[in-house]
Structure formats: structure tokens, C-alpha cells
Design an enzyme around this catalytic site. Structure first.
Site, PDB file in Angstrom:
ATOM      1  N   THR A  95      17.610   4.882  35.907  1.00 43.63           N
ATOM      2  CA  THR A  95      18.993   5.074  36.323  1.00 43.63           C
ATOM      3  C   THR A  95      19.891   5.067  35.092  1.00 43.63           C
ATOM      4  O   THR A  95      19.396   5.035  33.947  1.00 43.63           O
ATOM      5  CB  THR A  95      19.381   4.030  37.402  1.00 43.63           C
ATOM      6  OG1 THR A  95      20.689   4.330  37.878  1.00 43.63           O
ATOM      7  CG2 THR A  95      19.341   2.598  36.896  1.00 43.63           C
ATOM      8  N   LYS A 146      18.700   8.529  32.175  1.00 45.12           N
ATOM      9  CA  LYS A 146      18.086   9.691  32.842  1.00 45.12           C
ATOM     10  C   LYS A 146      17.735  10.813  31.860  1.00 45.12           C
ATOM     11  O   LYS A 146      16.760  11.528  32.062  1.00 45.12           O
ATOM     12  CB  LYS A 146      19.002  10.206  33.954  1.00 45.12           C
ATOM     13  CG  LYS A 146      19.043   9.262  35.157  1.00 45.12           C
ATOM     14  CD  LYS A 146      19.800   9.854  36.319  1.00 45.12           C
ATOM     15  CE  LYS A 146      19.754   8.923  37.513  1.00 45.12           C
ATOM     16  NZ  LYS A 146      20.407   9.469  38.705  1.00 45.12           N
ATOM     17  N   ASP A 177      16.359  12.993  42.897  1.00 47.16           N
ATOM     18  CA  ASP A 177      17.723  13.001  43.444  1.00 47.16           C
ATOM     19  C   ASP A 177      17.936  14.245  44.301  1.00 47.16           C
ATOM     20  O   ASP A 177      18.698  14.221  45.273  1.00 47.16           O
ATOM     21  CB  ASP A 177      18.761  12.997  42.307  1.00 47.16           C
ATOM     22  CG  ASP A 177      18.977  11.602  41.734  1.00 47.16           C
ATOM     23  OD1 ASP A 177      18.626  10.612  42.414  1.00 47.16           O
ATOM     24  OD2 ASP A 177      19.506  11.492  40.614  1.00 47.16           O
ATOM     25  N   GLY A 181      28.348  15.858  36.445  1.00 48.16           N
ATOM     26  CA  GLY A 181      27.421  15.002  35.708  1.00 48.16           C
ATOM     27  C   GLY A 181      25.990  15.228  36.178  1.00 48.16           C
ATOM     28  O   GLY A 181      25.675  16.243  36.820  1.00 48.16           O
ATOM     29  N   ILE A 225      28.232  10.475  47.380  1.00 50.03           N
ATOM     30  CA  ILE A 225      26.974   9.850  46.936  1.00 50.03           C
ATOM     31  C   ILE A 225      27.198   8.452  46.371  1.00 50.03           C
ATOM     32  O   ILE A 225      26.242   7.748  46.066  1.00 50.03           O
ATOM     33  CB  ILE A 225      26.187  10.755  45.967  1.00 50.03           C
ATOM     34  CG1 ILE A 225      26.838  10.832  44.597  1.00 50.03           C
ATOM     35  CG2 ILE A 225      26.012  12.149  46.535  1.00 50.03           C
ATOM     36  CD1 ILE A 225      25.873  11.410  43.567  1.00 50.03           C
ATOM     37  N   GLY A 279      26.228   7.632  50.537  1.00 44.89           N
ATOM     38  CA  GLY A 279      25.353   7.529  49.369  1.00 44.89           C
ATOM     39  C   GLY A 279      24.083   6.736  49.630  1.00 44.89           C
ATOM     40  O   GLY A 279      23.076   6.915  48.934  1.00 44.89           O
TER      41      GLY A 279
HETATM   42  P1  NAP Z   1      27.686  10.942  35.145  1.00 42.96           P
HETATM   43  O1  NAP Z   1      26.669  11.908  34.678  1.00 42.96           O
HETATM   44  O2  NAP Z   1      28.244   9.934  34.211  1.00 42.96           O
HETATM   45  O3  NAP Z   1      28.931  11.814  35.753  1.00 42.96           O
HETATM   46  C1  NAP Z   1      30.111  11.187  36.156  1.00 42.96           C
HETATM   47  C2  NAP Z   1      31.046  12.222  36.787  1.00 42.96           C
HETATM   48  O4  NAP Z   1      32.220  11.531  37.262  1.00 42.96           O
HETATM   49  C3  NAP Z   1      31.537  13.293  35.813  1.00 42.96           C
HETATM   50  O5  NAP Z   1      31.671  14.514  36.483  1.00 42.96           O
HETATM   51  C4  NAP Z   1      32.900  12.745  35.381  1.00 42.96           C
HETATM   52  O6  NAP Z   1      33.792  13.734  34.953  1.00 42.96           O
HETATM   53  C5  NAP Z   1      33.369  12.149  36.700  1.00 42.96           C
HETATM   54  N1  NAP Z   1      34.430  11.153  36.492  1.00 42.96           N
HETATM   55  C6  NAP Z   1      34.303   9.903  35.998  1.00 42.96           C
HETATM   56  N2  NAP Z   1      35.508   9.299  35.941  1.00 42.96           N
HETATM   57  C7  NAP Z   1      36.415  10.204  36.405  1.00 42.96           C
HETATM   58  C8  NAP Z   1      37.817  10.189  36.590  1.00 42.96           C
HETATM   59  N3  NAP Z   1      38.567   9.095  36.281  1.00 42.96           N
HETATM   60  N4  NAP Z   1      38.431  11.282  37.107  1.00 42.96           N
HETATM   61  C9  NAP Z   1      37.714  12.381  37.444  1.00 42.96           C
HETATM   62  N5  NAP Z   1      36.363  12.457  37.274  1.00 42.96           N
HETATM   63  C10 NAP Z   1      35.724  11.389  36.766  1.00 42.96           C
HETATM   64  O7  NAP Z   1      27.149  10.104  36.390  1.00 42.96           O
HETATM   65  P2  NAP Z   1      26.085  10.565  37.513  1.00 42.96           P
HETATM   66  O8  NAP Z   1      24.725  10.136  37.114  1.00 42.96           O
HETATM   67  O9  NAP Z   1      26.330  11.987  37.825  1.00 42.96           O
HETATM   68  O10 NAP Z   1      26.519   9.602  38.742  1.00 42.96           O
HETATM   69  C11 NAP Z   1      27.765   9.792  39.385  1.00 42.96           C
HETATM   70  C12 NAP Z   1      27.861   8.856  40.595  1.00 42.96           C
HETATM   71  O11 NAP Z   1      26.823   9.151  41.524  1.00 42.96           O
HETATM   72  C13 NAP Z   1      27.704   7.374  40.264  1.00 42.96           C
HETATM   73  O12 NAP Z   1      28.625   6.665  41.053  1.00 42.96           O
HETATM   74  C14 NAP Z   1      26.281   7.037  40.699  1.00 42.96           C
HETATM   75  O13 NAP Z   1      26.124   5.692  41.078  1.00 42.96           O
HETATM   76  C15 NAP Z   1      26.138   7.960  41.893  1.00 42.96           C
HETATM   77  N6  NAP Z   1      24.738   8.306  42.208  1.00 42.96           N
HETATM   78  C16 NAP Z   1      24.266   7.998  43.454  1.00 42.96           C
HETATM   79  C17 NAP Z   1      22.961   8.330  43.800  1.00 42.96           C
HETATM   80  C18 NAP Z   1      22.455   7.986  45.171  1.00 42.96           C
HETATM   81  O14 NAP Z   1      21.233   8.000  45.365  1.00 42.96           O
HETATM   82  N7  NAP Z   1      23.307   7.705  46.121  1.00 42.96           N
HETATM   83  C19 NAP Z   1      22.120   8.989  42.876  1.00 42.96           C
HETATM   84  C20 NAP Z   1      22.640   9.307  41.606  1.00 42.96           C
HETATM   85  C21 NAP Z   1      23.960   8.956  41.288  1.00 42.96           C
HETATM   86  P3  NAP Z   1      33.900  14.134  33.381  1.00 42.96           P
HETATM   87  O15 NAP Z   1      32.787  15.133  33.143  1.00 42.96           O
HETATM   88  O16 NAP Z   1      35.240  14.724  33.236  1.00 42.96           O
HETATM   89  O17 NAP Z   1      33.713  12.874  32.580  1.00 42.96           O
END
Ligand code: NAP
Length: 280
Positions: free
Chosen positions: A68, A72, A108, A133, A218, A241
Site C-alpha cells: 500500500t 506501490k 485494485d 493517482g 473509494i 470504498g
Molecule cells: P495518490 O496516487 O497519492 O493520488 C491522490 C489523488 O488525490 C491525486 O489525484 C491528487 O491530485 C488528489 N488529491 C489529493 N489532495 C487533493 C486536494 N486537496 N484537492 C484535489 N485533489 C487532491 O493516491 P492513490 O493511491 O490513488 O489513493 C487515493 C485514495 O484512494 C486514498 O484515499 C486511498 O486510501 C484510496 N484507495 C482505496 C482503495 C480501496 O480498496 N478502497 C484502494 C486504493 C486506494 P494531484 O495529482 O493534483 O496531487
């Protein structure tokens, strides 16, 4: 006489104490009567630390490790081979150890497909993905199996939306245009960390949402985000999620513990209680 050695597996992250994966896998193992342990592995957020931890896990006989945030991409770099899914996503959440090293995979995508399919009738052609992301890549890659022909991606950093869109055949729009784009979407997915406990809320107006649209978030802590609460109030269908988290764990358990687990209501209730205790 001693029995077989217990199966070992785990999840590597930083931090990792919040992870519900140990509860999911250990519950499935206990239910199936499979001797084994699935443990949290706190691994510092650097590639060297990750590689050392994975070498140690292999030496100790771990069957595999889920990965996680923030590892990743490290997992893909560490692996000797990677599935097409992990390569396309540019990230892996699963490493399976074998005599050649480690095979990287991304569950995922299957997790999101399983979660959306719990909504018995998924129909429509267009999905709006908020965020660009790692998770957004997985969600976008689920499009074919879910039958969505068109994916529109809105992200705060436009360059990342453009990059994802170009690589995965989607269309990118400005973050500020998300409310308008929602009017044409059959599925709307929040893949940003907005709305998560401790993070700012996701500002999104559902005023223009179609009557039959599915709203998915999610984020799973809190389980009912403000976005899902708003959608339910409006009579829209929702996917949370936790459903994705449970479904993404299925391929890893099957591969490492050797039995197909049930993503059922009992497990969901157990995890919901754990989240409630944590939220107090
Ligand atoms: P990541 O790669 O760090 O991407 C984060 C995303 O959130 C980016 O698009 C980022 O935009 C955006 N973001 C963050 N702060 C923001 C703000 N203040 N305003 C607008 N956009 C913002 O993270 P990830 O791995 O994709 O995970 C994202 C979320 O999904 C997390 O909460 C994680 O826990 C959840 N998740 C859940 C599962 C599940 O099984 N349910 C699986 C995977 C992930 P920028 O590009 O502009 O920074």
C-alpha cells in the site's frame, strides 16, 4: 507430530497500522481452517527499505505481500516480472514470491470491478473519474469489463490527468469543470484522498447527476463519506470504498492461502465495526 508450517503473508506500507487487510485475510484463513498469519509490515517510505523488507520476507518464507501507500511503485521496481495489469497501471499492490523472485500484480482493478458489480444493474457508457493517482489508473483500467466506453478524468494537477488520459485512452478535463462533466456521467468515482478522515472534503455538486447514476467513493474511512451521504439523500445508487477493499483482497488470498474466499455480508459487518471503533 508437527503439522505443516503456517502460511505467512502480509501488507507493507508506511504507515500500516490503519490497514484492514490483516483482519480480512486472518478472518478468511480462520474460517477456512487454514493455519496461517497475515501481518502488517511497517516499511519506511524509501525503495531501499522496501527492497530489504521484501528480501527478508522472502527469506522467511512469506508467500506474498500486499503493498500500500507509498510502496506501490516500489513493488513494480522490485519485481522480477509483472502482470499486464500492473504494467498498465504503473503500480502494483501485490507481490507473489517464487523461486525466480517476485511477481507483481494489481488487484485494485478486480477490486473496483467486484465492488461496482455488487450493484446488480450497471449500465451506461460514460464514467467520470475524479483524481489521477495510482487508484485512478486502476479504476480507469476497469472500464472495459464494466462496459464504459468513455472515461473522463478530472484532476487538480491537470498534467497528471493529461498523462493518464493519453496512456489509457481517456479524456482529461480541468478540475474546475467537474460539476458540469457530471451531468453526462453514468458512473462518478472519487479516487482522490479528499473526504478521507483528516483530509479536506470533496467539493462536488450532485445537482446535475443523472437519475440512474452510480456514485462511487473509494475512500473507506469514513465508510460513508459526505459524497455518498449526499448521493443517498438524492436517491442515487452508491458504491463505497470498503466493497473495493474486500474485493481487491480476494486474488491475494486465493493465490497465497489456496482457497477462494467469500466477500460476504459477515466480513463486511466485521470490518464496519472495526472502522467504527477506530473512528471513536
Ligand atoms: P495518490 O496516487 O497519492 O493520488 C491522490 C489523488 O488525490 C491525486 O489525484 C491528487 O491530485 C488528489 N488529491 C489529493 N489532495 C487533493 C486536494 N486537496 N484537492 C484535489 N485533489 C487532491 O493516491 P492513490 O493511491 O490513488 O489513493 C487515493 C485514495 O484512494 C486514498 O484515499 C486511498 O486510501 C484510496 N484507495 C482505496 C482503495 C480501496 O480498496 N478502497 C484502494 C486504493 C486506494 P494531484 O495529482 O493534483 O496531487
Amino acid at each position: 507430530m508437527a503439522g505443516p508450517d503456517p502460511i505467512l503473508a502480509g501488507v507493507a506500507g508506511w504507515p500500516v497500522s490503519h490497514s484492514l487487510s490483516p483482519l480480512i485475510h486472518n478472518t478468511w484463513a480462520a474460517r477456512a481452517g487454514i493455519p496461517g498469519y497475515y501481518v502488517p509490515l511497517a516499511v519506511e517510505p524509501f525503495y531501499d527499505a522496501f527492497a530489504r523488507a521484501m528480501d527478508a520476507a522472502r527469506t522467511l518464507g512469506f508467500r506474498g505481500v500486499n503493498v500500500t501507500i507509498p510502496h506501490k511503485e516500489h513493488a513494480l521496481k522490485y519485481a522480477a516480472a509483472a502482470s499486464g495489469r500492473a504494467c498498465a497501471a504503473g503500480a502494483a499492490n501485490m507481490l507473489t514470491f517464487n523461486s525466480d523472485g517476485a511477481l507483481a500484480d494489481n488487484s485494485d482493478i478486480a477490486g473496483f470491478i467486484g465492488a461496482v458489480r455488487e450493484q446488480s444493474s450497471v449500465s451506461g457508457t460514460t464514467a467520470l473519474v475524479l483524481g489521477a493517482g495510482g487508484a485512478a489508473r486502476g479504476v480507469t483500467l476497469a472500464r472495459k469489463e464494466l462496459g464504459f466506453e468513455e472515461i473522463v478524468v478530472a484532476n487538480r494537477t491537470r498534467a497528471k490527468a493529461d498523462e493518464l488520459a493519453e496512456g489509457l485512452g481517456a479524456a482529461a478535463i480541468d478540475w474546475d469543470d467537474r460539476d458540469q462533466a457530471l451531468a453526462g456521467a453514468d458512473l462518478i468515482v472519487n479516487t482522490t484522498s479528499l473526504g478521507m478522515s483528516g483530509e479536506p472534503p470533496l467539493a462536488l455538486s450532485l445537482d446535475a447527476a443523472r437519475a440512474g447514476a452510480i456514485i462511487a467513493d473509494i475512500v473507506y474511512a469514513p465508510l460513508e463519506t459526505a459524497l455518498l451521504k449526499d448521493a443517498k439523500t438524492r436517491g442515487l445508487r452508491t458504491v463505497d470504498g470498503l466493497a473495493m477493499l474486500i474485493h481487491q483482497a480476494v486474488p491475494a488470498f486465493e493465490s497465497w492461502f489456496g482457497a477462494r474466499p467469500q466477500a460476504d455480508a459477515h466480513l463486511r459487518a466485521l470490518l464496519t465495526s472495526a472502522l467504527k471503533v477506530r473512528g471513536r
